[in-house]
Scaffold this motif. Structure first.
Motif, short mmCIF file in Angstrom:
data_model
loop_
_atom_site.label_atom_id
_atom_site.label_comp_id
_atom_site.label_asym_id
_atom_site.label_seq_id
_atom_site.Cartn_x
_atom_site.Cartn_y
_atom_site.Cartn_z
N CYS A 128 46.34 -15.08 59.26
CA CYS A 128 47.34 -14.66 58.27
C CYS A 128 48.63 -14.15 58.92
CB CYS A 128 46.78 -13.59 57.33
SG CYS A 128 46.38 -12.05 58.15
N ARG A 134 50.65 -17.32 55.65
CA ARG A 134 50.55 -15.87 55.47
C ARG A 134 49.78 -15.48 54.22
NH1 ARG A 134 55.81 -12.64 57.29
NH2 ARG A 134 54.23 -11.02 57.40
N ASP A 135 49.63 -16.42 53.28
CA ASP A 135 48.83 -16.09 52.09
C ASP A 135 47.81 -17.20 51.84
OD1 ASP A 135 50.22 -18.21 50.77
OD2 ASP A 135 51.84 -16.82 50.32
N GLU A 137 47.30 -19.15 49.34
CA GLU A 137 47.81 -20.37 48.74
C GLU A 137 48.34 -21.36 49.79
OE1 GLU A 137 51.13 -21.66 45.43
OE2 GLU A 137 50.74 -19.53 45.76
N TYR A 178 42.33 -11.39 52.81
CA TYR A 178 42.95 -12.73 52.86
C TYR A 178 41.87 -13.81 53.06
CZ TYR A 178 45.15 -16.40 55.86
OH TYR A 178 45.54 -17.57 56.46
N GLU A 181 39.71 -14.12 49.97
CA GLU A 181 40.37 -14.85 48.87
C GLU A 181 40.28 -16.36 49.10
OE1 GLU A 181 44.46 -13.71 48.19
OE2 GLU A 181 44.72 -15.25 46.64
N MET B 1 52.37 -10.60 54.19
CA MET B 1 51.44 -9.48 54.10
C MET B 1 51.57 -8.53 55.30
SD MET B 1 47.68 -11.03 54.95
CE MET B 1 46.97 -9.37 55.03
#
Lengths: 220, 353
Positions: A128, A134-135, A137, A178, A181, B1
């Protein structure tokens, strides 16, 4: 850790696949007599599996790499010995695939025989702290592109979220949500969370399936 | 993040350029800088920018000329052989006083050479980017963070002085990954009344051009340009001093060589050797005064380079050849080891051979 006969490592460019692959080879050598690691990276010119060639030799791990890897020419060549991974079913194999979908195209060549044998794990290495993943999605977007190119679907995730040697325990702990998810959205289990060895003791009681990484030598 | 991200040097350049307002990138792939183009190809379409893979390096630099004429921030990148191809365009940009940012992630040469790191385009960047009397601002990053920081700085300087800024990096800088923070306070671009943005029938039309019909007019433009260069030499020098306070041996090194040299200096200091380093961050303008001051105390200068002593010449000029000089270098894609640098320091100290 428990391994299938063939472990495939793919992921976004710079997610740390090579470090994870190298350490999984060390790990498997403790349990298996014949272990091979294959460098299928046709994208990255520097910092290759082959950089650890001396360690592999000392440990009796077979290195399968293009003779051009780490040399002064820029030829995206594959080592012809990659077929031995499919043919010699008595050896464990770790395959370090190049970054992104472009790197994963190299895998398409041997994908049919890996699928036919059906004794493999296809691991998606995630980080991440990389700017384009970084996310969840954007990471899943990369994952779908790789699967399409590799012609093999992922079976599990390796959470390798790190900031290099500056990684702190908080960074690793932050990355768990992260990884979770991505796991939930894709239905893929998290095989392990990998951290470099200095953080291992500090985190081993807090994170399930923590995997310790010895880093490859680098220039300061 | 997270506040920090883990980036390759090449990616850091690309993202920093976008943050600095660059929306036009033209390039042609070459190792070890291809990640810049790859990153731009992914990001530019998402932010309304233009990524274009040109048919050649020569085409790319001329596209830079076109966008620079309109006053927008524009960039191209390449590695050594590709920069040679861009040489003509660099000269035209200078002749037309256009701001641009050009990245050179150097590899071993001459010729096709190889893909491993090098610093052997120092002469080309600092003295002979192309034909004619001109200079480029040459910035030499020594970390992934500096790759990003100097990209932003490069755009600012280019706009301020209507010149090309060149980032002179090497393959290691381009390929290595380090955590970076990309938070910048981007200043608005200066007014560019010379840009070809359309007259709207409200002003005289602007002409961007490097052709002068009269030799005296061409001479005048050269003299004016060199007045600007003189000002830059006095005001825009950047360098880092490391353990120079009592240094009797002074290392000169930039980029990856400076990082190797730092390790060797720490080792030498442990052995009681008074050694320090001047790390030029701007290769042009060269930190002449810093070296001149160092020559008051230091008896020997060691230039640590990934070239055959190209920077050593500038060190000698800056110090008026007053000291002893040594070259510690590897070329062709090789990097000097800290042990090799330490051996040179010990030799300069009159110790181990």
């Amino acid at each position: 850790m428990i391994y299938k006969r063939i472990t495939l490592l793919c992921g976004h460019y710079g997610s740390g696949k090579t470090n994870v692959a190298v350490n999984m080879a060390y790990d498997q050598k403790e349990a298996y007599k014949k272990v091979a690691i294959a460098d299928l990276d046709i994208v990255n010119p520097y910092f290759r599996t082959k950089d650890s060639a001396k360690d592999f030799e000392d440990m009796g791990i077979e290195l399968i790499a293009s003779e051009y890897a780490g040399s002064n020419v820029d030829i995206p060549a594959l080592p012809q010995q990659i077929y031995s991974i499919c043919d010699q079913k008595d050896k464990q194999a770790i395959i370090d695939v190049g970054g992104d979908d472009r790197g994963a195209y190299a895998l398409g060549r041997i994908a049919p025989s890996i699928l036919a044998e059906n004794n493999y794990e296809m691991l998606f290495v995630i980080n991440c702290f990389r700017p384009l993943t970084r996310d969840a999605e954007s990471t899943i977007e990369v994952m779908r592109e790789i699967e399409y190119a590799a012609k093999i679907k992922f079976t599990a995730i390796v959470n390798n979220s790190n900031l290099g040697e500056e990684t702190t325990r908080e960074d690793v702990l932050k990355s768990l949500a992260y990884a979770e998810e991505i796991s939930q959205k894709t239905g893929l289990p998290i095989k392990c969370t990998s951290v470099y060895n200095k953080l291992y003791d500090d985190l081993k009681n807090e994170i399930p399936n923590l995997f310790s990484l010895k880093l490859q030598d680098k220039i300061n | 993040m997270a506040d920090k991200v883990l980036m390759k040097g090449n990616e850091a350049i690309a993202e920093a350029a976008i943050i600095a307002g660059c929306r036009h990138y033209f390039g042609y792939p070459i190792t070890p800088q291809t990640e810049i183009a790859a990153y731009m190809a992914k990001r530019m379409p998402k932010i309304g920018g233009c990524f274009l893979q040109a048919e050649s390096e020569i085409a790319a630099i001329n596209m830079v000329y076109g966008v620079a004429s309109t006053g927008l921030r524009v960039m191209t990148s390449s590695s050594s052989p590709g920069i040679s191809l861009k040489g003509e365009g660099l000269s035209y940009l200078a002749g037309a006083d256009l701001p641009s940012l050009v990245i050179n992630v150097q590899r071993g040469g001459p010729g096709l050479g190889g893909i491993q790191p090098s610093q052997s385009d120092y002469f080309q960047a600092t003295k002979a980017g192309g034909h004619g009397d001109f200079r480029m601002l040459v910035l030499a990053p020594s970390s992934v963070q500096e790759m990003a920081d100097l990209t932003v700085k490069g755009f600012e300087l280019a706009d301020k002085y209507r010149m090309t800024s060149m980032i002179l990096a090497d393959g290691t800088m381009g390929q290595m990954m380090e955590p970076v923070s990309l938070e910048y306070d981007i200043k608005p671009m200066p007014e560019k009344p010379w840009a070809t943005t359309g007259t709207k029938m409200e002003r005289e039309h602007n002409i961007v051009n490097s052709l002068f019909l009269q030799p005296d007019a061409l001479e005048k433009s050269n003299l004016e340009r060199f007045e600007r260069y003189k000002y830059i030499e006095e005001n825009e020098v950047m360098y880092e001093e490391y353990m120079m306070d009592d240094a009797e041996i002074c290392i000169a090194a930039f980029g990856i060589a400076a990082r190797v040299a730092k390790n060797a200096i720490v080792e030498a200091r442990n052995k009681g050797i008074k050694v320090g380093m001047i790390r030029p961050i701007t290769l042009w303008p060269f930190p002449t005064k810093a070296f001149e001051a160092a020559a008051e105390k230091a008896h020997t200068f060691i230039s640590v380079e990934l070239s055959m002593g190209q920077m050593l010449e500038d060190v000698k000029l800056a110090t008026k050849c007053k000291g002893e000089y040594m070259l510690c270098s590897r070329v062709g894609g090789m990097i000097p080891s800290p042990e090799e640098v330490l051996a040179a320091i010990e030799k300069a100290n009159g110790g181990a051979k």
